[in-house]
Each structure stands twice: as structure tokens, then as C-alpha cells.
Design a protein around this motif. Structure first.
Motif, PDB file in Angstrom:
ATOM      1  N   PRO A   7       0.623  -1.201  -0.007  1.00 21.50           N
ATOM      2  CA  PRO A   7      -0.049   0.093   0.185  1.00 21.50           C
ATOM      3  C   PRO A   7       0.700   1.580  -0.111  1.00 21.50           C
ATOM      4  N   VAL A   8       0.498   1.659  -1.046  1.00 21.02           N
ATOM      5  CA  VAL A   8       1.626   3.404  -0.949  1.00 21.02           C
ATOM      6  C   VAL A   8       0.125   4.617  -0.308  1.00 21.02           C
ATOM      7  N   ALA A   9       1.545   5.769   0.338  1.00 26.24           N
ATOM      8  CA  ALA A   9       1.372   6.651   1.417  1.00 26.24           C
ATOM      9  C   ALA A   9       0.391   7.836   0.192  1.00 26.24           C
ATOM     10  N   ASP A  10       0.809   8.122  -0.449  1.00 30.70           N
ATOM     11  CA  ASP A  10       0.287   8.994  -1.285  1.00 30.70           C
ATOM     12  C   ASP A  10       1.021   8.602  -3.309  1.00 30.70           C
ATOM     13  N   GLU A  11       0.906   9.886  -3.442  1.00 32.72           N
ATOM     14  CA  GLU A  11       1.480  10.312  -5.325  1.00 32.72           C
ATOM     15  C   GLU A  11       2.739   9.698  -5.868  1.00 32.72           C
ATOM     16  N   ARG A  12       3.403   9.944  -5.103  1.00 40.61           N
ATOM     17  CA  ARG A  12       4.985  10.438  -5.037  1.00 40.61           C
ATOM     18  C   ARG A  12       5.223   8.835  -4.478  1.00 40.61           C
ATOM     19  N   ASP A  13       5.858   8.531  -3.703  1.00 37.99           N
ATOM     20  CA  ASP A  13       5.098   7.327  -2.661  1.00 37.99           C
ATOM     21  C   ASP A  13       4.419   6.154  -4.459  1.00 37.99           C
ATOM     22  N   GLY A  14       3.956   6.219  -4.742  1.00 40.08           N
ATOM     23  CA  GLY A  14       3.501   5.280  -5.086  1.00 40.08           C
ATOM     24  C   GLY A  14       4.263   4.940  -6.663  1.00 40.08           C
ATOM     25  N   LEU A  15       4.366   5.902  -7.542  1.00 37.33           N
ATOM     26  CA  LEU A  15       5.103   5.775  -8.987  1.00 37.33           C
ATOM     27  C   LEU A  15       6.379   5.356  -8.639  1.00 37.33           C
TER      28      LEU A  15
END
Length: 196
Positions: A7-15
Motif C-alpha cells: 500500500p502506498v502513502a501518496d502519489e510520489r510514494d506510489g510512482l
């Protein structure tokens, strides 16, 4: 890593996490290969597992240069490097190419950490035939999405090449790399025994 991005925290972390996952999957195609196997063009294509990893590392590094607006090399130099980046030469090792890929990944993380706004403009280099001439800039976000796309595309190529080398496929290779126990669902990849 078990095949999925956490699971990712936000857009930057996701990308960055999805890019990391695609790098990992590409690296799995090389798990257990010798240098000679990593150089083997096992299909009608000239692509090799080692060459694909080298190419993707070179390409990602080039995109970070573009983000940082490092001046482009003259076209003939860039083309020579581009062509060389598609093959694992005899004086190179798979371990060396994988280590270089780790360095590139660390550089990407460092560059992106230093950018506050993923919408920051990344000017399109002019005079490069494969870049659009009618677009002035991409965003850092676009560059990261493009790197995910390119790494995934080449990961698929590497999977096909690897399967033709010794039958190794993604999940059994992942199971072997991560030390999963054998189960009714999965048997970790093991090297084929060599005839005595």
C-alpha cells in the motif's frame, strides 16, 4: 516483495514504488543466469536479458539527466551509447550490470526526493528524433509514469527471453529469489542439472 506493490502513502510514494516493483520484476528475469546465459539471444530477436537490464538502466539514468536538464550529448555519441546499451559485452558481467542498475535506482530516488512538485516542467530536448517536436515540456510525474511503462515493457521482453533460455518464468523465479517453500501452488525455480 511477493508480486505486488505494498500500500502506498501518496502519489510520489506510489510512482516510486511501482517503478521499484517493475525494476524488481525485470531483475527476476536474470535470477540464476550465468553471464553467458544473460548474453544469449534465445528468440528470433537480438534482445538478451543482460542487454535489456543494461538498456533500462541507461535509459532511466538518461531520463534523470533530462529531468535535471543536463546538456544532451551530440547525437552521434548518444546513438553509439544507445546501441551499446542494448548488449552485455564480453568484458561486462551480469553482476556488474545489476549493480549499475542499483546505482541508477538510488540516483532516481535522490533526484525525485529533491523535487517538491511532481508537476515541475521537464523541457523536451530539441533535435532528438524520437521526442515530439510539438511538445515543449513534460512533467516529472509524466517522466516517472513513462519509466514505469518502459520498464514494464522490457520486463515482459525479458520474461519471454528467459523462458526460452531455461524455462524459468516469473513466479517460480520470484519464489526462488525470495526463498518461498514449495507448495501445491508454486514450485520455486531450480537450475537445470547439467549432464555429467
Amino acid at each position: 516483495m511477493a508480486g505486488n506493490v505494498r500500500p502506498v502513502a501518496d502519489e510520489r510514494d506510489g510512482l516510486l514504488s511501482f517503478l521499484e516493483q517493475q525494476r524488481y520484476v525485470l531483475r527476476l528475469a536474470a535470477h540464476g543466469l550465468t553471464d553467458d546465459q544473460a548474453r544469449l539471444a534465445s528468440t528470433k530477436s537480438t534482445l538478451t536479458v543482460g542487454g535489456l537490464i543494461k538498456h533500462v538502466a541507461s535509459t532511466e539514468n538518461g531520463w534523470m539527466d533530462t529531468v535535471l536538464q543536463v546538456p544532451q550529448k551530440p547525437f552521434h555519441e548518444a546513438m553509439a551509447e544507445y546501441e551499446d546499451a542494448h548488449r552485455l559485452r564480453e568484458d561486462e558481467t551480469l553482476a556488474g550490470v545489476l549493480a549499475r542498475y542499483d546505482e541508477v535506482a538510488a540516483r532516481t530516488a535522490e533526484v525525485i526526493a529533491g523535487i517538491d512538485d511532481l508537476g515541475q516542467a521537464v523541457p523536451v530536448p530539441k533535435g532528438v528524433p524520437w521526442f515530439p517536436q510539438d511538445v515543449d515540456a513534460w512533467s516529472v510525474r509524466w517522466v516517472l509514469l513513462h519509466l514505469i511503462q518502459e520498464t514494464a515493457r522490457h520486463g515482459g521482453h525479458a520474461d519471454i527471453i528467459r523462458e526460452h533460455i531455461d524455462g524459468g518464468t516469473a513466479f517460480p523465479l520470484m519464489a526462488a529469489a525470495e526463498g518461498w517453500p514449495e507448495s501445491p501452488w508454486i514450485k520455486p525455480w531450480t537450475p537445470e542439472p547439467h549432464p555429467a
